[in-house]
Design an enzyme around this catalytic site. Structure first.
Site, PDB file in Angstrom:
ATOM      1  N   CYS A  71       0.833  -1.208   0.000  1.00  0.00           N
ATOM      2  CA  CYS A  71       0.000   0.000   0.000  1.00  0.00           C
ATOM      3  C   CYS A  71       0.866   1.256   0.000  1.00  0.00           C
ATOM      4  O   CYS A  71       1.371   1.683   1.045  1.00  0.00           O
ATOM      5  CB  CYS A  71      -0.925  -0.005   1.223  1.00  0.00           C
ATOM      6  SG  CYS A  71      -1.959   1.456   1.341  1.00  0.00           S
TER       7      CYS A  71
ATOM      8  N   CYS B 160      -0.466   4.151   2.096  1.00  0.00           N
ATOM      9  CA  CYS B 160      -0.270   3.998   3.545  1.00  0.00           C
ATOM     10  C   CYS B 160       1.186   4.255   3.937  1.00  0.00           C
ATOM     11  O   CYS B 160       1.456   4.891   4.960  1.00  0.00           O
ATOM     12  CB  CYS B 160      -0.603   2.574   4.006  1.00  0.00           C
ATOM     13  SG  CYS B 160      -2.055   1.846   3.264  1.00  0.00           S
ATOM     14  N   ASP B 161       2.122   3.739   3.166  1.00  0.00           N
ATOM     15  CA  ASP B 161       3.509   3.673   3.632  1.00  0.00           C
ATOM     16  C   ASP B 161       4.492   4.563   2.877  1.00  0.00           C
ATOM     17  O   ASP B 161       5.647   4.675   3.283  1.00  0.00           O
ATOM     18  CB  ASP B 161       3.998   2.208   3.550  1.00  0.00           C
ATOM     19  CG  ASP B 161       3.148   1.288   4.423  1.00  0.00           C
ATOM     20  OD1 ASP B 161       2.646   1.766   5.458  1.00  0.00           O
ATOM     21  OD2 ASP B 161       2.989   0.117   4.077  1.00  0.00           O
TER      22      ASP B 161
END
Ligand code: NAP
Length: 312
Positions: free
Chosen positions: A138, A141-142
């Site tokens: 992701c 997300c990261d």
């Protein structure tokens, strides 16, 4: 609305943000509510390092902590959260019949399917070893954690292209590794990739191994035609080779779209009245926790309306 043994007005299957939001709204709407969360409730966010795009959290929240809060909230409000999986459903008559992995029978006046979609992985053992230590499914997300670093994205579709472009906001260099000599991504995205000086597209290569010590430091690639090796010194590797919606339970019972996701209208209604779908299992586009939570809310409100209609 009543609760008999093993009968619930609304049953939610799935324990990501869509499932918990649905359960919270259902129980606050006066419905007896059970949520089947599987053995480890929490869904895909359990795999996320830190989340800082979920509104309401000033500081980054660890995925598991956010899901733990949702579980506590649903439980406090009176939803029954079961650490069990539903292994079969009978949607041919109402109430709907459900069977758990332990062989228990349940019935539901309305059903919300929020079983999610899993990011596909390449299947290399070293990929799992470095999951959360540089290997991620992701970028949204990261990506933030790779400011000034070199990273790679694996895949050639819209998700890989969007991830690569997104990552250029943080990373100093983004390699896009694709197994063919042509991207699948839309023309518009391909043009953007080619125009971005931080992006280098590596065609005809697949990852062979993820390398490092405690954390990822490199990825070894193989040319698919010549077999020639190539090494990328990257500290982040984002796998974007598609998602698989978790629809095994409802195959042949609910209409699916051409990509295998549950076909649901903008009100989350599926092909069977009284059955609603929420979150990534019906979302081919966004796959974000906040969007999943929003659709869980919609599904619960629709299920409550449906039950009211049935009671008339
Ligand atoms: P996708 O379109 O299925 O693309 C997956 C990519 O991963 C393909 O390029 C595929 O290669 C590659 N791949 C699959 N398995 C692989 C493996 N084992 N090893 C190496 N490469 C592998 O998936 P997606 O990009 O997640 O998109 C899913 C759907 O959402 C699509 O309909 C897409 O259009 C849509 N979407 C839309 C947007 C947007 O409109 N903004 C954004 C994201 C996603 P091949 O090309 O060789 O098959």
């Amino acid at each position: 609305m009543t609760e008999q043994t093993n009968h619930y007005d609304i049953v939610v299957i799935g324990s990501g943000p869509a499932g918990f939001t649905a359960a919270i709204y259902a129980v606050r709407g006066g419905a007896s509510t059970a949520l089947f969360g599987g053995v480890a409730p929490g869904g895909q966010l359990l795999l996320t390092m830190e989340i800082e795009n979920y509104p309401g959290f000033v500081d980054p929240v660890v995925g598991a902590d956010l899901m733990g809060k949702m579980l506590k909230q649903a439980t406090r409000l009176g939803a029954r959260v079961l650490q069990e999986s539903i292994t079969s459903v009978d949607l041919s008559a109402r109430p709907f019949k459900l069977t758990s992995g332990g062989g228990q029978q349940y019935t539901a006046g309305a059903l919300i399917i929020a079983t999610g979609a899993q990011a596909r992985w390449l299947g290399l053992p070293s990929e799992q070893k470095y999951s959360g230590k540089g290997v991620s499914g992701c970028a949204t997300c990261d990506g933030f954690f790779f400011r000034g670093k070199e990273v790679c994205v694996v895949g050639g579709g819209d998700t890989a292209a969007e991830d690569a472009l997104f990552l250029t906001k943080f990373a100093s260099k983004v390699y896009l590794v694709h197994r063919r000599d042509k991207l699948r991504a839309s023309f518009r995205l391909q043009e953007k990739l080619k125009a971005n000086p931080k992006v280098e597209i590596i065609y005809d290569h697949i990852p062979e191994e993820f390398l490092g010590a405690e954390k990822l430091t490199a990825v070894s690639l193989k040319h698919v035609k010549t077999g020639a090796p190539r090494r990328l010194d990257v500290t982040g590797a984002f796998i974007a080779i598609g998602h698989t919606p978790a629809t095994e339970l409802v195959k042949g019972k609910l209409a699916l779209d051409e990509s295998g996701y549950i076909a649901a209208d903008s009100h989350t209604a599926t092909s069977v009245p009284g059955v609603y779908a929420a979150g990534d299992v019906m979302d081919t586009r966004y796959k974000q926790a906040i969007v999943a939570a929003g659709s869980g809310c919609k599904a619960a409100m629709e299920a409550l309306l449906y039950l009211e209609e049935q009671d008339k």
